[in-house]
Design an enzyme around this catalytic site. Structure first.
Site, short mmCIF file in Angstrom:
data_model
loop_
_atom_site.label_atom_id
_atom_site.label_comp_id
_atom_site.label_asym_id
_atom_site.label_seq_id
_atom_site.Cartn_x
_atom_site.Cartn_y
_atom_site.Cartn_z
N GLY A 170 0.83 -1.20 0.00
CA GLY A 170 0.00 0.00 0.00
C GLY A 170 0.86 1.24 0.00
O GLY A 170 2.01 1.24 -0.46
N GLY A 171 0.31 2.31 0.56
CA GLY A 171 1.04 3.58 0.61
C GLY A 171 2.35 3.49 1.35
O GLY A 171 3.22 4.35 1.22
N GLY A 405 22.08 13.91 -30.71
CA GLY A 405 21.57 14.30 -29.39
C GLY A 405 22.17 13.48 -28.28
O GLY A 405 22.36 13.97 -27.16
N ALA A 406 22.51 12.23 -28.58
CA ALA A 406 23.08 11.38 -27.54
C ALA A 406 24.50 11.83 -27.20
O ALA A 406 24.94 11.73 -26.05
CB ALA A 406 23.05 9.93 -27.96
#
Ligand code: HXC
Length: 515
Positions: A170-171, A405-406
């Site tokens: 859960g949380g 871009g790399a």
């Protein structure tokens, strides 16, 4: 003559140290787990644990809680030493109400979070809990909120380390998720937001708890876990090792270890490591281990986005964070998972004064609709943001491909590398030779008698012209072209040359990293 006050203290201490009782302790051991108190003994230097809040008790009265014995309220908290350095610790006790978290259990965790932050010391959370204490309801939920708030406040100030040694559901998973490092124990450690039963009811999917939230699921699929251990002992040993690379807080430097490994150690085999054929892979870890002090490489997230390798290491006994493209996996391309893996690691190193070494061999971003629709634009932007934002020393070595871009993203000079070097095999260009030839020689290739041959020849022409480190070096984007054999010596000198580097950024409330 007895001593009534001391006898009373002893009685209470015995009750606290008996935890959930012999039966539940036996069950814990049968499951292959240590108890909360045994874990602290294994984690810390011998006889250094100082407990805080052992007598704290819950205040709930509903559902029979007024009669429940809840020693230490299910969590052991305090401080001690690791490698003779101060650390704070909390250890949830599954033998007491399943280590569930109520108001006072949470308050004990908050207390050590507050003290760790004030003292500027790392905090280690040993998690083994059934989650929010069902009998306490909203008080338990509020307790989690207070913990998350403190996790966030301490982020980037003190190292926060989580070990998952049992359930975390859960949380409750979100306190670990807010920390810097998550270590999970295989088969006993499990994390999920909604468990198998809820998933079955809502989506009809059938999955076991281990498949869903076990250590391997989080190491290989979700990227939540950084390290996996076979048992509690190994997990706690990993915490101790991790701490050898990080300072106690963001105002201090990482520890310096005595080493016996020459900084100018030559590694002649690196000269022939990069295959002549640009499409042939090799293992970048060979370069990493050649450059770092012997046996110092501590890889993180191995098994997740293996097209990128990250980890801590040392050069000359000083910590360094290593980021490297891995040509063996997906040709070392950058994709969404590699981008988030890279960016978070760079920010971690920058927060804790750990210099960055980037080893580049990437043909570019991974093409495809899955990547584009998945948001490679915003995830890839994290890499640029993290490198450009980082003010620790940044050294880059381009081994082979650095296209487009790399090239920029992998800590290029333009983006902010302090020193950039290249091997003679480096190919630095706006795009790969084939792609470039297809565009600039399109007509010539189309009109050729044998287009395939023409494409090959034109690619070669482009490669001869641009696919080398020399144009970039002439233009000052590469500071030195080095003999691969001497990479360790050059990197060591580069880091020494940057040791006292100071760089500042404009005042702001905080930046807005693309998420
Ligand atoms: C109170 C709990 C408890 C809980 C376990 N126990 N979880 N008590 N609150 N959340 C108790 C059990 O009653 C039992 O008590 C003992 O701990 C051991 O549990 P077992 O079930 O016998 O152990 P095991 O079979 O190993 O199963 C462990 C488990 C299971 C998978 C964790 O106990 C379980 O599913 N618990 C509930 C989990 C859950 O739904 N928690 C709430 C999640 S929501 P005795 O006396 O018999 O020893 C949540 C919200 C947080 O956490 C939100 C934050 C924002």
């Amino acid at each position: 003559m007895g001593n009534a006050p001391l006898d009373e203290l002893k009685k209470r201490q015995d009750h606290i140290e008996a935890m959930g009782g012999k039966k539940r302790i036996a069950r814990q051991h049968q499951a292959g787990k240590l108890t909360a108190r045994e874990r602290i003994q294994v984690l810390l230097d011998e006889d250094t644990f100082e407990e805080i809040g052992a007598h704290v008790q819950h205040r709930s009265t509903l559902f029979g809680m007024d009669r429940a014995a809840v020693p230490a309220d299910g969590v052991v908290t305090g401080f001690g030493r690791i490698h003779d350095r101060l650390v704070y610790v909390f250890s949830q006790d599954f033998t007491v109400l399943g280590g569930s978290l109520g108001e006072m259990h949470a308050a004990k965790i908050q207390r050590v979070q507050d003290l760790a932050l004030k003292a500027g010391a790392p905090i280690i959370g040993l998690n083994d809990s059934g989650g929010a204490r069902i009998q306490e309801g909203v008080d338990a939920l509020n307790g989690y909120g207070e913990i998350f708030k403190r996790n966030t406040r301490a982020s980037g100030v003190i190292p926060q380390i989580t070990v998952i040694l049992g359930p975390s559901a859960g949380g409750a998973v979100y306190s670990p998720a807010l920390t810097d490092l998550i270590i999970m124990v295989r088969t006993t450690g499990q994390m999920f937001i909604t468990g198998p039963q809820v998933i079955k009811t809502v989506t009809g999917e059938t999955v076991t708890a281990e498949e869903l939230g076990g250590a391997d699921a989080h190491l290989r699929r979700s990227g939540v876990a950084h390290l996996v251990a076979r048992d509690d002992g190994e997990a706690l040993e990993l915490v101790r090792r991790f701490l050898t690379y990080v300072p106690n807080n963001n105002r201090e430097e990482p520890p310096i270890l005595e080493i016996d490994d020459a900084l100018d150690r030559e590694e002649a085999y690196l000269r022939n490591l990069v295959p002549v054929d640009p499409n042939k892979p090799y293992d970048v870890k060979t370069v990493i281990t050649a450059v770092l002090d012997r046996d110092s490489f501590f890889e993180l997230q191995a098994g997740y986005a293996d097209n990128l390798v990250i980890g801590l290491g040392r050069i000359g006994g000083r910590a360094v964070g290593v980021v490297a493209n891995q040509p063996r996996v997906l040709a070392g391309t950058l994709d969404i998972n590699a981008s988030t893996k890279l960016a978070r690691f760079v920010r971690f190193c920058d927060a804790f004064n750990i210099p960055l070494l980037t080893l580049v061999d990437t043909p570019g971003y991974l093409p495809g609709t899955a990547q584009e629709f998945g948001g490679i634009i915003r995830h890839g932007a994290k890499v640029l943001y993290a490198y450009a934002e980082a003010t620790v020393p940044k050294v880059t070595v381009i081994l082979r491909k650095a296209y487009g871009g790399a090239y920029l993203a992998m800590c290029s000079r333009g983006l902010g590398a302090d020193l950039s070097m290249a091997w003679p095999t480096a190919e630095i260009a706006v795009m790969g030779p084939e792609g470039a030839a297809n565009i600039i020689f399109r007509d010539e290739i189309a009109q050729a008698e044998d287009p395939a041959l023409a494409r090959h020849d034109k690619s070669q022409e482009y490669r001869d012209q641009f696919a080398s480190p020399y144009v970039a070096a002439q233009h000052g984007y590469v500071d030195a072209v080095i003999d691969p054999r001497d990479t360790r010596a050059h990197v060591a000198r580069a880091l020494m040359g940057l040791f006292n580097k100071k760089e500042s950024r404009p005042d702001k409330r905080h930046g807005n990293i693309p998420l």
